[in-house]
Design an enzyme around this catalytic site. Sequence first.
Site, mmCIF file in Angstrom:
data_model
loop_
_atom_site.group_PDB
_atom_site.id
_atom_site.type_symbol
_atom_site.label_atom_id
_atom_site.label_comp_id
_atom_site.label_asym_id
_atom_site.label_seq_id
_atom_site.Cartn_x
_atom_site.Cartn_y
_atom_site.Cartn_z
ATOM 1 N N HIS A 22 0.840 -1.198 0.000
ATOM 2 C CA HIS A 22 0.000 0.000 0.000
ATOM 3 C C HIS A 22 0.873 1.245 0.000
ATOM 4 C CE1 HIS A 22 -2.756 2.878 2.338
ATOM 5 N NE2 HIS A 22 -3.096 2.913 1.061
ATOM 6 N N ASP A 30 5.832 5.369 -21.707
ATOM 7 C CA ASP A 30 5.836 5.244 -23.161
ATOM 8 C C ASP A 30 7.229 4.864 -23.653
ATOM 9 O OD1 ASP A 30 7.414 7.644 -23.403
ATOM 10 O OD2 ASP A 30 5.611 8.872 -23.524
ATOM 11 N N ASP A 69 -5.305 3.734 -4.900
ATOM 12 C CA ASP A 69 -5.493 4.374 -3.596
ATOM 13 C C ASP A 69 -6.513 5.515 -3.687
ATOM 14 O OD1 ASP A 69 -4.863 4.293 -0.928
ATOM 15 O OD2 ASP A 69 -3.121 5.595 -1.086
ATOM 16 N N MET A 79 2.454 12.782 -16.600
ATOM 17 C CA MET A 79 3.496 13.750 -16.948
ATOM 18 C C MET A 79 2.840 14.919 -17.666
ATOM 19 S SD MET A 79 6.903 13.404 -19.332
ATOM 20 C CE MET A 79 7.788 12.266 -18.289
ATOM 21 N N TYR A 118 10.505 12.556 -13.500
ATOM 22 C CA TYR A 118 11.695 11.702 -13.565
ATOM 23 C C TYR A 118 12.214 11.391 -12.155
ATOM 24 C CZ TYR A 118 12.019 12.806 -18.583
ATOM 25 O OH TYR A 118 11.768 12.948 -19.917
ATOM 26 N N TYR A 136 4.024 11.936 -23.966
ATOM 27 C CA TYR A 136 3.330 12.143 -22.690
ATOM 28 C C TYR A 136 2.452 10.951 -22.300
ATOM 29 C CZ TYR A 136 5.251 16.772 -23.156
ATOM 30 O OH TYR A 136 6.119 17.808 -23.303
#
Length: 149
Positions: A22, A30, A69, A79, A118, A136
């Site tokens: 959890h 990508d 969650d 992103m 990143y 993206y």
Amino acid sequence: MLKNIDPALNADVLYALRAMGHGDTLVIADTNFPSDAIARQTVLGKLLRIDNVSAARAFEAVLSVLPLDTPLQPSVGRMEVMGAPNDLPEVQREVQGAIDRAEGQPAPMYGIERFAFYEKAKQAYCVITTGETRFYGCFLVTKGVIPPK
């Protein structure tokens, strides 16, 4: 083959999804993301693959077994587009649809600036690279819990 397991999920991906706890995060990336270099810095330390599928298809497979969650917080970060952080490219809209279907209700993503993404990715449990070629198509996913019955 296993019954009731999405065939896009291979043994390595299933192991990682099961091993996560959890609050752990994973990256679905990508083909342009520096997946191998980032994956070496994660908890798992190696790159995982769901090859030849779009980001949305990878989400469908992962979310068929992984709880988000979402009851507590937004659980999927996307992103952000550089210079246009509020824009949602088609790839992100498709992934949003897969998330909403898996959750059975709207579960909006939150934006993460590219370079911050990143850094967060390096702290993830693992990185799963896909066959997504559109820009993206990178996401950070937080694992939730399965409540007792």
